[in-house]
Design an enzyme around this catalytic site. Structure first.
Site, PDB file in Angstrom:
ATOM      1  N   LEU A  77      31.265  49.116  30.391  1.00 33.66           N
ATOM      2  CA  LEU A  77      31.710  49.478  29.047  1.00 33.66           C
ATOM      3  C   LEU A  77      33.166  49.102  28.807  1.00 33.66           C
ATOM      4  O   LEU A  77      33.917  48.853  29.747  1.00 33.66           O
ATOM      5  CB  LEU A  77      31.505  50.991  28.866  1.00 33.66           C
ATOM      6  CG  LEU A  77      30.031  51.416  28.881  1.00 33.66           C
ATOM      7  CD1 LEU A  77      29.875  52.906  29.122  1.00 33.66           C
ATOM      8  CD2 LEU A  77      29.352  51.000  27.573  1.00 33.66           C
ATOM      9  N   PRO A  78      33.589  49.082  27.530  1.00 28.35           N
ATOM     10  CA  PRO A  78      34.928  48.571  27.213  1.00 28.35           C
ATOM     11  C   PRO A  78      36.111  49.373  27.745  1.00 28.35           C
ATOM     12  O   PRO A  78      37.124  48.785  28.105  1.00 28.35           O
ATOM     13  CB  PRO A  78      34.950  48.565  25.679  1.00 28.35           C
ATOM     14  CG  PRO A  78      33.519  48.511  25.265  1.00 28.35           C
ATOM     15  CD  PRO A  78      32.776  49.274  26.320  1.00 28.35           C
ATOM     16  N   THR A 138      36.162  48.097  33.626  1.00 26.31           N
ATOM     17  CA  THR A 138      37.574  48.160  34.028  1.00 26.31           C
ATOM     18  C   THR A 138      38.210  49.275  33.206  1.00 26.31           C
ATOM     19  O   THR A 138      38.315  49.161  31.978  1.00 26.31           O
ATOM     20  CB  THR A 138      38.288  46.832  33.718  1.00 26.31           C
ATOM     21  OG1 THR A 138      37.618  45.782  34.425  1.00 26.31           O
ATOM     22  CG2 THR A 138      39.744  46.886  34.148  1.00 26.31           C
ATOM     23  N   LYS A 145      41.634  46.135  41.280  1.00 23.25           N
ATOM     24  CA  LYS A 145      41.437  45.293  40.085  1.00 23.25           C
ATOM     25  C   LYS A 145      42.754  45.108  39.319  1.00 23.25           C
ATOM     26  O   LYS A 145      43.095  44.011  38.881  1.00 23.25           O
ATOM     27  CB  LYS A 145      40.363  45.951  39.204  1.00 23.25           C
ATOM     28  CG  LYS A 145      40.160  45.333  37.848  1.00 23.25           C
ATOM     29  CD  LYS A 145      39.289  44.113  37.887  1.00 23.25           C
ATOM     30  CE  LYS A 145      39.193  43.492  36.496  1.00 23.25           C
ATOM     31  NZ  LYS A 145      38.667  42.142  36.542  1.00 23.25           N
ATOM     32  N   LYS A 199      44.808  44.250  28.075  1.00 25.30           N
ATOM     33  CA  LYS A 199      44.280  45.580  28.430  1.00 25.30           C
ATOM     34  C   LYS A 199      44.535  45.859  29.916  1.00 25.30           C
ATOM     35  O   LYS A 199      45.050  46.919  30.276  1.00 25.30           O
ATOM     36  CB  LYS A 199      42.775  45.634  28.138  1.00 25.30           C
ATOM     37  CG  LYS A 199      42.063  46.832  28.732  1.00 25.30           C
ATOM     38  CD  LYS A 199      40.545  46.728  28.616  1.00 25.30           C
ATOM     39  CE  LYS A 199      39.873  47.345  29.807  1.00 25.30           C
ATOM     40  NZ  LYS A 199      38.421  47.334  29.768  1.00 25.30           N
TER      41      LYS A 199
HETATM   42  P1  NAD Z   1      31.728  43.334  25.685  1.00 25.95           P
HETATM   43  O1  NAD Z   1      32.516  43.837  24.527  1.00 25.95           O
HETATM   44  O2  NAD Z   1      31.083  41.986  25.607  1.00 25.95           O
HETATM   45  O3  NAD Z   1      30.574  44.387  26.059  1.00 25.95           O
HETATM   46  C1  NAD Z   1      30.716  45.771  25.984  1.00 25.95           C
HETATM   47  C2  NAD Z   1      29.409  46.327  25.449  1.00 25.95           C
HETATM   48  O4  NAD Z   1      29.485  47.746  25.459  1.00 25.95           O
HETATM   49  C3  NAD Z   1      29.139  45.911  23.979  1.00 25.95           C
HETATM   50  O5  NAD Z   1      27.861  45.309  23.896  1.00 25.95           O
HETATM   51  C4  NAD Z   1      29.201  47.244  23.216  1.00 25.95           C
HETATM   52  O6  NAD Z   1      28.313  47.304  22.120  1.00 25.95           O
HETATM   53  C5  NAD Z   1      28.793  48.206  24.308  1.00 25.95           C
HETATM   54  N1  NAD Z   1      29.173  49.600  24.045  1.00 25.95           N
HETATM   55  C6  NAD Z   1      30.326  50.089  23.527  1.00 25.95           C
HETATM   56  N2  NAD Z   1      30.270  51.431  23.473  1.00 25.95           N
HETATM   57  C7  NAD Z   1      29.053  51.794  23.980  1.00 25.95           C
HETATM   58  C8  NAD Z   1      28.410  53.030  24.216  1.00 25.95           C
HETATM   59  N3  NAD Z   1      28.996  54.188  23.908  1.00 25.95           N
HETATM   60  N4  NAD Z   1      27.170  53.024  24.767  1.00 25.95           N
HETATM   61  C9  NAD Z   1      26.557  51.845  25.082  1.00 25.95           C
HETATM   62  N5  NAD Z   1      27.119  50.641  24.878  1.00 25.95           N
HETATM   63  C10 NAD Z   1      28.349  50.630  24.341  1.00 25.95           C
HETATM   64  O7  NAD Z   1      32.722  43.404  26.948  1.00 25.95           O
HETATM   65  P2  NAD Z   1      32.548  42.719  28.371  1.00 25.95           P
HETATM   66  O8  NAD Z   1      33.307  41.443  28.394  1.00 25.95           O
HETATM   67  O9  NAD Z   1      31.099  42.750  28.758  1.00 25.95           O
HETATM   68  O10 NAD Z   1      33.401  43.737  29.263  1.00 25.95           O
HETATM   69  C11 NAD Z   1      32.842  44.943  29.742  1.00 25.95           C
HETATM   70  C12 NAD Z   1      33.782  45.493  30.810  1.00 25.95           C
HETATM   71  O11 NAD Z   1      33.942  44.526  31.854  1.00 25.95           O
HETATM   72  C13 NAD Z   1      35.204  45.790  30.302  1.00 25.95           C
HETATM   73  O12 NAD Z   1      35.660  46.962  30.913  1.00 25.95           O
HETATM   74  C14 NAD Z   1      35.999  44.558  30.764  1.00 25.95           C
HETATM   75  O13 NAD Z   1      37.369  44.837  30.934  1.00 25.95           O
HETATM   76  C15 NAD Z   1      35.316  44.246  32.076  1.00 25.95           C
HETATM   77  N6  NAD Z   1      35.442  42.852  32.539  1.00 25.95           N
HETATM   78  C16 NAD Z   1      35.239  41.817  31.694  1.00 25.95           C
HETATM   79  C17 NAD Z   1      35.353  40.514  32.174  1.00 25.95           C
HETATM   80  C18 NAD Z   1      35.122  39.330  31.262  1.00 25.95           C
HETATM   81  O14 NAD Z   1      35.447  38.192  31.673  1.00 25.95           O
HETATM   82  N7  NAD Z   1      34.576  39.510  30.073  1.00 25.95           N
HETATM   83  C19 NAD Z   1      35.657  40.269  33.518  1.00 25.95           C
HETATM   84  C20 NAD Z   1      35.826  41.363  34.371  1.00 25.95           C
HETATM   85  C21 NAD Z   1      35.716  42.650  33.873  1.00 25.95           C
END
Ligand code: NAD
Length: 293
Positions: A64-65, A95, A170, A245
């Protein structure tokens, strides 16, 4: 295994899809109709509410975000910790801030659950390919139980110690990544501004003491490497805003431990300025453009 998966976005979507591919029954929940639809297409089962998603599951995974959303899900309005069967394994791969990660571990233990923080490195390409690196904090028994599940989504899994330590690793890693990406961009642009070909400069530095991951895998100067965001108008990859972030979380930890992080702070200012110029959704290697005349 019966698994509930929360957050089916850029990272969570392909991670959950890999669990389905491995033969597990995965019930997904996401607020975004597009994410839900994509998950249905790869064979996932979609739940209409968080409570329905966790009915009868052995493992819960969240991607999740931010920390507030994780907190709301597990101990706040959705209160999943109050619904899960004793001994359910909860893996949070989001994260998030250290305080929330540690607090979730305490609350989970109070409810007789097993909880690990397991943030990842490897980006969306690693999520699709199942080659993520997991950095895990939590007790050894929970880590051992999680290992086979994490192995489906990743290529490397490390146990960094107590609850929260996965998030700590991380933050340290991504702060260093921000610093060496900014430094690499600065050095390449300095050479280019004085008549060097960034490709030639990169080749030489790769065999010299300036070599680092940004040069090896993610060169920020356009057209030095194929298949990296800099050669595709800085699209895809790891967004400036996500790096911001992570830098914010790292600098909060520094503040909380009265630790100096001048390079991390400088990197945050540089990436903040990129974001303010409307580049927040571009890949973070676009920092190179700042230095190019
Ligand atoms: P994203 O925004 O693509 O996905 C997050 C998902 O969570 C969305 O689909 C959103 O609708 C959903 N969401 C939000 N609130 C919710 C809730 N209450 N219940 C259910 N679903 C909910 O983001 P992402 O890129 O997939 O990143 C997710 C996590 O991974 C973050 O913490 C980010 O920092 C971490 N991360 C991302 C990357 C990257 O390259 N994108 C790499 C490493 C770590």
């Amino acid at each position: 295994m019966n698994i509930a998966f929360f957050g089916l976005g850029n990272m969570g979507g392909p991670m959950a899809a890999n669990l389905v591919k491995a033969g597990h029954t995965v019930k997904g929940f996401d607020l975004s109709p597009a994410s839900v639809e994509a998950f249905r297409k790869v064979g996932g089962t979609v739940a209409d509410s968080p409570a329905l998603a966790v009915e009868g599951v052995d493992v819960v995974i969240s991607m999740l975000p931010n920390g507030q959303i994780v907190r709301d899900l597990y101990t706040g309005k959705d209160n999943l910790f109050g619904r899960l069967l004793p001994q359910t394994l909860v893996i949070d791969s989001s994260t998030i801030d250290l305080e929330t990660a540690r607090d979730m571990a305490v609350q989970a233990q109070r409810q007789g659950l097993q909880f690990i923080d397991a943030p990842v490195s490897g980006g969306t390409a690693g999520a699709v390919a199942g080659t993520l690196t997991f950095m895990v904090g939590g007790d050894s028994e929970a880590f051992a139980r999680a290992q086979p599940v994490l192995d489906i989504m990743g290529a490397n899994t490390f146990h960094a110690g107590a609850a929260g330590n996965g998030q700590l690793v991380k933050m340290c890693n991504n702060m260093l990544l921000a610093v060496h990406m900014a430094g690499t961009a600065e050095a390449l642009a300095l050479g280019a501004a004085n008549g060097l070909d960034p490709k030639v400069l990169s080749e030489i530095m790769l065999q010299s003491s300036g070599s680092n991951w940004s040069l090896q895998k993610y060169n920020p100067a356009p057209d030095v490497m194929p298949n990296v965001p800099s050669s595709n108008d800085y699209q895809g990859g790891f967004m400036v805003n996500l790096m911001l972030k992570d830098l914010g979380l790292a600098l909060d930890i520094a503040k909380g431990s009265d630790q100096q992080t001048p390079m991390g702070e400088r990197a945050r200012t540089l990436f903040q300025e990129q974001s303010e110029q409307g580049l927040g959704e571009k890949d973070f290697s676009c920092i190179y453009q700042r230095f190019v005349k």
